[in-house]
Design a protein around this motif. Structure first.
Motif, PDB file in Angstrom:
ATOM      1  N   ASN A 186       4.315 -14.490 -37.975  1.00  7.26           N
ATOM      2  CA  ASN A 186       3.737 -14.013 -36.899  1.00  7.26           C
ATOM      3  C   ASN A 186       2.840 -12.741 -37.091  1.00  7.26           C
ATOM      4  N   ASP A 187       1.668 -12.825 -36.486  1.00  7.83           N
ATOM      5  CA  ASP A 187       0.584 -11.619 -36.800  1.00  7.83           C
ATOM      6  C   ASP A 187       0.703 -10.765 -35.473  1.00  7.83           C
ATOM      7  N   GLN A 188       1.416 -10.995 -34.573  1.00  8.68           N
ATOM      8  CA  GLN A 188       1.397  -9.961 -33.438  1.00  8.68           C
ATOM      9  C   GLN A 188       1.947  -8.616 -33.695  1.00  8.68           C
ATOM     10  N   VAL A 189       1.113  -7.897 -32.703  1.00 11.80           N
ATOM     11  CA  VAL A 189       1.310  -6.292 -33.129  1.00 11.80           C
ATOM     12  C   VAL A 189       1.712  -5.771 -31.709  1.00 11.80           C
ATOM     13  N   LEU A 190       2.793  -4.806 -31.789  1.00 14.31           N
ATOM     14  CA  LEU A 190       3.183  -4.247 -30.405  1.00 14.31           C
ATOM     15  C   LEU A 190       3.489  -2.719 -30.904  1.00 14.31           C
ATOM     16  N   TYR A 191       3.151  -1.845 -29.971  1.00 18.16           N
ATOM     17  CA  TYR A 191       3.426  -0.324 -30.431  1.00 18.16           C
ATOM     18  C   TYR A 191       3.494   0.283 -28.962  1.00 18.16           C
ATOM     19  N   ILE A 192       4.334   1.377 -29.089  1.00 15.28           N
ATOM     20  CA  ILE A 192       4.564   2.123 -27.919  1.00 15.28           C
ATOM     21  C   ILE A 192       4.354   3.580 -28.186  1.00 15.28           C
ATOM     22  N   ILE A 193       3.497   4.111 -27.411  1.00 17.68           N
ATOM     23  CA  ILE A 193       2.879   5.539 -27.597  1.00 17.68           C
ATOM     24  C   ILE A 193       3.644   6.333 -26.448  1.00 17.68           C
ATOM     25  N   ASP A 194       4.182   7.259 -26.662  1.00 18.00           N
ATOM     26  CA  ASP A 194       4.934   8.236 -26.003  1.00 18.00           C
ATOM     27  C   ASP A 194       4.033   9.705 -26.060  1.00 18.00           C
ATOM     28  N   PHE A 195       3.413   9.925 -24.780  1.00 18.03           N
ATOM     29  CA  PHE A 195       2.334  11.043 -24.511  1.00 18.03           C
ATOM     30  C   PHE A 195       2.793  12.058 -23.590  1.00 18.03           C
ATOM     31  N   ASP A 196       2.746  13.223 -23.879  1.00 22.32           N
ATOM     32  CA  ASP A 196       3.014  14.458 -23.001  1.00 22.32           C
ATOM     33  C   ASP A 196       1.864  14.928 -22.441  1.00 22.32           C
ATOM     34  N   VAL A 197       1.584  14.538 -20.813  1.00 17.88           N
ATOM     35  CA  VAL A 197       0.687  15.179 -20.251  1.00 17.88           C
ATOM     36  C   VAL A 197       0.796  16.662 -19.737  1.00 17.88           C
ATOM     37  N   THR A 198      -0.214  17.268 -20.348  1.00 20.55           N
ATOM     38  CA  THR A 198      -0.504  18.714 -19.701  1.00 20.55           C
ATOM     39  C   THR A 198      -0.303  18.778 -18.175  1.00 20.55           C
ATOM     40  N   GLU A 199       0.816  19.698 -17.884  1.00 19.79           N
ATOM     41  CA  GLU A 199       0.863  19.933 -16.533  1.00 19.79           C
ATOM     42  C   GLU A 199      -0.449  20.491 -15.758  1.00 19.79           C
ATOM     43  N   GLY A 200      -0.623  19.604 -14.683  1.00 24.13           N
ATOM     44  CA  GLY A 200      -1.953  19.808 -13.838  1.00 24.13           C
ATOM     45  C   GLY A 200      -2.988  18.747 -14.047  1.00 24.13           C
ATOM     46  N   LYS A 201      -2.775  17.797 -15.224  1.00 20.48           N
ATOM     47  CA  LYS A 201      -3.739  16.867 -15.684  1.00 20.48           C
ATOM     48  C   LYS A 201      -3.102  15.569 -15.319  1.00 20.48           C
ATOM     49  N   GLU A 202      -2.017  15.357 -14.510  1.00 17.78           N
ATOM     50  CA  GLU A 202      -1.530  14.168 -13.827  1.00 17.78           C
ATOM     51  C   GLU A 202      -2.528  13.303 -13.112  1.00 17.78           C
ATOM     52  N   THR A 203      -3.192  13.802 -12.420  1.00 20.79           N
ATOM     53  CA  THR A 203      -4.446  13.097 -11.398  1.00 20.79           C
ATOM     54  C   THR A 203      -5.308  12.485 -12.548  1.00 20.79           C
ATOM     55  N   ASP A 204      -5.856  13.270 -13.419  1.00 20.65           N
ATOM     56  CA  ASP A 204      -6.879  12.851 -14.525  1.00 20.65           C
ATOM     57  C   ASP A 204      -6.051  11.850 -15.362  1.00 20.65           C
ATOM     58  N   MET A 205      -4.883  11.690 -15.584  1.00 17.49           N
ATOM     59  CA  MET A 205      -4.338  10.881 -16.284  1.00 17.49           C
ATOM     60  C   MET A 205      -4.276   9.542 -15.715  1.00 17.49           C
ATOM     61  N   GLN A 206      -3.786   9.876 -14.420  1.00 17.82           N
ATOM     62  CA  GLN A 206      -3.835   8.511 -13.715  1.00 17.82           C
ATOM     63  C   GLN A 206      -4.981   7.674 -13.474  1.00 17.82           C
ATOM     64  N   GLN A 207      -6.038   8.603 -13.236  1.00 16.43           N
ATOM     65  CA  GLN A 207      -7.446   7.867 -13.338  1.00 16.43           C
ATOM     66  C   GLN A 207      -7.881   7.308 -14.843  1.00 16.43           C
ATOM     67  N   LEU A 208      -7.677   7.951 -15.679  1.00 12.32           N
ATOM     68  CA  LEU A 208      -7.921   7.329 -17.179  1.00 12.32           C
ATOM     69  C   LEU A 208      -7.022   6.132 -17.292  1.00 12.32           C
TER      70      LEU A 208
END
Length: 116
Positions: free
Chosen positions: A2-24
């Protein structure tokens, strides 16, 4: 194999940048929805820790996605916080590994898999 690829990225968003993250995330969802070979593209959060689960039918599809991300979204993404961890499942080819290594990826060896 099987050639499938799965990955999980955990990312710590800087406080105050949550709205920018949601738009991204909205922009990434729109862009990724147009890519071929994407099996699942899922975002979740707990507080300021945002997780992306990215599942592709092949290394080629993963590579195409990662290349698009690097060209169009990486700078913006990295300005919003810090990658905590990247866990990779499946059998990514060397080109995909090279990119994911930039996120300090940990590779898990698949011992059993069921996929439709």
């Amino acid at each position: 194999m099987n050639d499938q690829v799965l990955y999980i990225i955990d990312f710590d968003v800087t406080e105050g940048k949550e709205t920018d993250m949601q738009q991204l995330i909205e922009d990434l969802m729109e862009s990724t929805s147009k890519e071929s070979g994407v099996l699942n593209y899922h975002w979740a959060k707990n507080g300021n820790i945002y997780d992306s689960l990215e599942h592709f039918e092949s290394s080629k599809a993963a590579y195409d996605h990662l290349t698009n991300f690097a060209e169009n979204f990486a700078e913006r993404y990295m300005s919003l916080g810090t990658v905590i961890s990247t866990t990779v499942y499946g059998n990514p080819n060397p080109a995909v590994k090279e990119i994911l290594d930039g996120f300090e990826a940990v590779y898990k060896q698949t011992i059993a898999n069921y996929s439709k």
